[in-house]
Design a protein around this motif. Sequence first.
Motif, mmCIF file in Angstrom:
data_model
loop_
_atom_site.group_PDB
_atom_site.id
_atom_site.type_symbol
_atom_site.label_atom_id
_atom_site.label_comp_id
_atom_site.label_asym_id
_atom_site.label_seq_id
_atom_site.Cartn_x
_atom_site.Cartn_y
_atom_site.Cartn_z
ATOM 1 N N ALA A 5 -40.591 -34.569 -38.002
ATOM 2 C CA ALA A 5 -39.649 -34.353 -36.894
ATOM 3 C C ALA A 5 -40.257 -33.479 -35.812
ATOM 4 O O ALA A 5 -40.113 -33.754 -34.619
ATOM 5 C CB ALA A 5 -38.358 -33.723 -37.413
ATOM 6 N N LYS A 39 -33.563 -27.556 -39.938
ATOM 7 C CA LYS A 39 -33.440 -29.022 -40.036
ATOM 8 C C LYS A 39 -32.321 -29.523 -39.126
ATOM 9 O O LYS A 39 -32.465 -30.530 -38.434
ATOM 10 C CB LYS A 39 -33.156 -29.442 -41.476
ATOM 11 N N LYS A 40 -31.210 -28.798 -39.106
ATOM 12 C CA LYS A 40 -30.080 -29.196 -38.269
ATOM 13 C C LYS A 40 -30.442 -29.078 -36.790
ATOM 14 O O LYS A 40 -30.145 -29.974 -35.997
ATOM 15 C CB LYS A 40 -28.853 -28.338 -38.586
ATOM 16 N N SER A 43 -32.613 -31.937 -35.813
ATOM 17 C CA SER A 43 -31.827 -33.171 -35.713
ATOM 18 C C SER A 43 -31.061 -33.242 -34.402
ATOM 19 O O SER A 43 -30.989 -34.296 -33.769
ATOM 20 C CB SER A 43 -30.844 -33.282 -36.886
ATOM 21 N N GLU A 46 -33.581 -34.001 -31.688
ATOM 22 C CA GLU A 46 -33.994 -35.404 -31.796
ATOM 23 C C GLU A 46 -32.920 -36.335 -31.238
ATOM 24 O O GLU A 46 -33.219 -37.284 -30.525
ATOM 25 C CB GLU A 46 -34.274 -35.779 -33.252
ATOM 26 N N LYS A 47 -31.670 -36.056 -31.538
ATOM 27 C CA LYS A 47 -30.570 -36.873 -31.026
ATOM 28 C C LYS A 47 -30.488 -36.767 -29.506
ATOM 29 O O LYS A 47 -30.354 -37.765 -28.807
ATOM 30 C CB LYS A 47 -29.250 -36.458 -31.668
ATOM 31 N N ILE A 52 -33.596 -40.025 -32.590
ATOM 32 C CA ILE A 52 -32.741 -40.563 -33.648
ATOM 33 C C ILE A 52 -31.408 -40.924 -33.021
ATOM 34 O O ILE A 52 -31.043 -40.394 -31.974
ATOM 35 C CB ILE A 52 -32.542 -39.576 -34.825
ATOM 36 N N GLU A 54 -28.313 -40.721 -34.643
ATOM 37 C CA GLU A 54 -27.238 -39.812 -35.042
ATOM 38 C C GLU A 54 -27.783 -38.732 -35.953
ATOM 39 O O GLU A 54 -28.845 -38.866 -36.542
ATOM 40 C CB GLU A 54 -26.120 -40.570 -35.748
ATOM 41 N N ILE A 55 -27.046 -37.641 -36.029
ATOM 42 C CA ILE A 55 -27.425 -36.537 -36.901
ATOM 43 C C ILE A 55 -27.082 -36.940 -38.336
ATOM 44 O O ILE A 55 -25.972 -37.421 -38.589
ATOM 45 C CB ILE A 55 -26.674 -35.245 -36.509
ATOM 46 N N PRO A 56 -28.016 -36.765 -39.266
ATOM 47 C CA PRO A 56 -27.713 -37.111 -40.661
ATOM 48 C C PRO A 56 -26.432 -36.433 -41.128
ATOM 49 O O PRO A 56 -26.181 -35.269 -40.822
ATOM 50 C CB PRO A 56 -28.928 -36.581 -41.425
ATOM 51 N N PHE A 59 -26.079 -32.875 -42.444
ATOM 52 C CA PHE A 59 -26.350 -31.750 -41.561
ATOM 53 C C PHE A 59 -25.199 -31.483 -40.607
ATOM 54 O O PHE A 59 -25.186 -30.510 -39.904
ATOM 55 C CB PHE A 59 -27.614 -32.000 -40.728
ATOM 56 N N GLN A 60 -24.222 -32.376 -40.541
ATOM 57 C CA GLN A 60 -23.107 -32.202 -39.622
ATOM 58 C C GLN A 60 -22.136 -31.151 -40.142
ATOM 59 O O GLN A 60 -21.937 -31.003 -41.335
ATOM 60 C CB GLN A 60 -22.354 -33.525 -39.404
#
Length: 64
Positions: A5, A39-40, A43, A46-47, A52, A54-56, A59-60
């Motif tokens: 990432a 990690k969040k 994400s 990245e979004k 990406i 969507e956020i995995p 992690f939401q």
Amino acid sequence: MLPEAIARLRENENLEDAPTAMLKHLGELKRPYLTAIVKKLLSVIEKEYGIIDEIPRNFQSTKD
């Protein structure tokens, strides 16, 4: 070695100063893993930059 990432984000030409500074700092850490908050954050960035879609889900936030 940087996680995938971080490497993908560093390649983005449109990255603003704040995410660039964060990625630089993360690359300098001597920790072989990423914390849940890092990690969040990755994400979310990245979004925002279309890396990406969507956020995995894990992690939401669940505080809705």
